[in-house]
Design an enzyme around this catalytic site. Sequence first.
Site, PDB file in Angstrom:
ATOM      1  N   HIS A   1      40.234 -18.892  56.358  1.00  0.00           N
ATOM      2  CA  HIS A   1      39.155 -18.403  57.284  1.00  0.00           C
ATOM      3  C   HIS A   1      39.020 -19.237  58.595  1.00  0.00           C
ATOM      4  O   HIS A   1      38.117 -19.532  59.021  1.00  0.00           O
ATOM      5  CB  HIS A   1      37.714 -18.542  56.183  1.00  0.00           C
ATOM      6  CG  HIS A   1      37.586 -17.519  55.302  1.00  0.00           C
ATOM      7  ND1 HIS A   1      37.406 -16.333  55.507  1.00  0.00           N
ATOM      8  CD2 HIS A   1      37.741 -17.853  53.994  1.00  0.00           C
ATOM      9  CE1 HIS A   1      37.534 -15.692  54.222  1.00  0.00           C
ATOM     10  NE2 HIS A   1      37.866 -16.679  53.339  1.00  0.00           N
TER      11      HIS A   1
ATOM     12  N   ASP B   1      34.212 -17.996  61.177  1.00  0.00           N
ATOM     13  CA  ASP B   1      35.339 -17.550  60.310  1.00  0.00           C
ATOM     14  C   ASP B   1      36.542 -17.182  61.021  1.00  0.00           C
ATOM     15  O   ASP B   1      36.520 -17.423  62.356  1.00  0.00           O
ATOM     16  CB  ASP B   1      34.723 -16.331  59.617  1.00  0.00           C
ATOM     17  CG  ASP B   1      35.351 -16.122  58.379  1.00  0.00           C
ATOM     18  OD1 ASP B   1      36.578 -15.677  58.130  1.00  0.00           O
ATOM     19  OD2 ASP B   1      34.724 -16.406  57.210  1.00  0.00           O
TER      20      ASP B   1
ATOM     21  N   GLU C   1      39.528 -19.146  49.111  1.00  0.00           N
ATOM     22  CA  GLU C   1      40.538 -17.977  49.410  1.00  0.00           C
ATOM     23  C   GLU C   1      41.702 -18.718  50.180  1.00  0.00           C
ATOM     24  O   GLU C   1      42.020 -18.003  51.218  1.00  0.00           O
ATOM     25  CB  GLU C   1      39.907 -16.898  49.989  1.00  0.00           C
ATOM     26  CG  GLU C   1      39.008 -16.112  49.144  1.00  0.00           C
ATOM     27  CD  GLU C   1      38.149 -14.941  49.789  1.00  0.00           C
ATOM     28  OE1 GLU C   1      37.973 -13.922  49.201  1.00  0.00           O
ATOM     29  OE2 GLU C   1      37.639 -15.028  51.207  1.00  0.00           O
TER      30      GLU C   1
END
Length: 587
Positions: free
Chosen positions: A303, A249, A374
């Site tokens: 990420h 991540d 996201e």
Amino acid sequence: MPYYSFLSAFLTLSSIVNVQGWIWECYSGSCVREHSIDESFNKSQVFPSVEICRLVCGSNGPIWPKPSLYEATDKALIFVNAKNAVIHFSTSTEAESNFLREVESYFMEAVNKMTEQQNCQRTQYKLVISLNSKTPSLHLNWMTEEKYDLHITTDEDTKTLRVRITGETVFGVRHGVESLLQLIELFEDNEQTCFISQRGVNITDQPYYRHRGLLIDSGRNFLSVETIKRNIDGMALSKMNVLHWHLTDTQSFPFVSARLPNMSIYGAYSGAQTYSAYQITDLIQYAKVRGIRIIPEIDGPAHAGSGWQWGPEASLGNLVVCYNQQPYRSYCIQPPCGQMNPANQNLYFVLQNLYADLIDLWTESDVFHMGGDEVYTPCWNSTEEIVNYLRGNRSEEAFLNLWAEYQEKALNAFDIANHYKNSSVILWTSSLTDPSHIEQYLPKDRYIIQTWVPTSDTLPEELLNLGYKLIISTKDSWYLDHGFWGTTTYYTWRKVYDNKILTSPSVLGGEVCMWGELVDDNNIESRAWPRAAAAAERLWSNPSTPSTAASSRFFAHTDRLIKKGIKASPVVPGFCSVSEADCATYL
């Protein structure tokens, strides 16, 4: 209190029960705890421990997850010499033989771990186990047959307990062995330790869903190989079959890439907090013997931060943008910010090499998780290089098309690395997967969509109607990190268990998610277990009955997890775990 008529057929315990203490009676399908100091108590009608009582009490037996068909043909209990079990199997290939030898070792290791003592002085029955796989295939994917049949019979002439386990594949056989372990219990009395089993059982069993997963996250906090293996052990006990490994991540990149060593050099928390090729190969094999495949996830284009900073030094330009930009909430979800740079064509060269490293390790895998959630438009919108690439077009449609362009090129990089094997790719739901335009960007023959929306959201149904295959992670039931941050709610095992998901053939199954922001080696097991096991029964059995009907077996399975060495959290006070009739609706 009335006794079941079949209790008279049970093992006579009159000479071995210490009646000056707690005893258990099977009453109305539950084990009821009573106290006796009466030496004249009819001890053939009671059980010396709740574990032994659970072997025979209730119509579904002690198995977790609930079998498709369970029949106790002879509930009488006998002592069985489990530590000296003889295991036979007939195979057609050496690979199949080697796998079943691993399963045999798994069984014997589990039995030996139950007790180190071998001092049973009772008359014991020999245990002879026959394992048979109908097909020699060792390939584990969504098409793998996991069905098994288990039959236990008793040969009085030879004082032998015979177990026959037949699976459609070796993985079905493995599940049958797991169920057999749940049918054997310890009996301890007067410094003796013996194993006890029923005389006769028939089980026919198969999973309802093909994908029964647990997500773990080693990008936010590093997880040791030993911790990952203990989670795999919990999954094996619960017949889950997919470990979704969110490997990296924006916070860290612990994967050691052979082709791109800078990824972990720049991105790992330390040299000791990395995963080598040897460790990953070992984990893949460890999981496979337990009927589990590991699906890796390298998230992108969001990420992505730590581990991607070395591009300029290598004359490859900025592989990511917005790295560690502040205030972070204006550019990303969590610090440090970072998002891949789709305007830099060198990014796809790097991705191709990274995917090639994964393919070298996951040699049998036909699926890869690319993340895809996201993405923050403000990050790209604040980057001059990307705005110039878009020729100044800052519209929402322009950024969505840029995202789709990234995904198409990332898929092409993966296909080149994978020699165009047409493997499936999983993506999280996002604005790119919106039903109004997903078909424009993501071909349904390549992409599987993992939904992470609340129960009330209709998105899964809409995607199904468009023809996409789904994996479901219900956000308000199966996000096991919830309840420890912000305004999120903790979901009890009952909430996890009672979460029903869609039953369309295009729903591959589901996953519970243990995101890693607030867990590490010290607490991930207690956060994930035993709640993950509640989801395991939902995905294996899809029961029509509520969690209250599963309490007794769930308490017993929690005990199994703990005895296996998994630091499972208690879900009830100790009193309730041994007196479930008094606590059927507790919590």
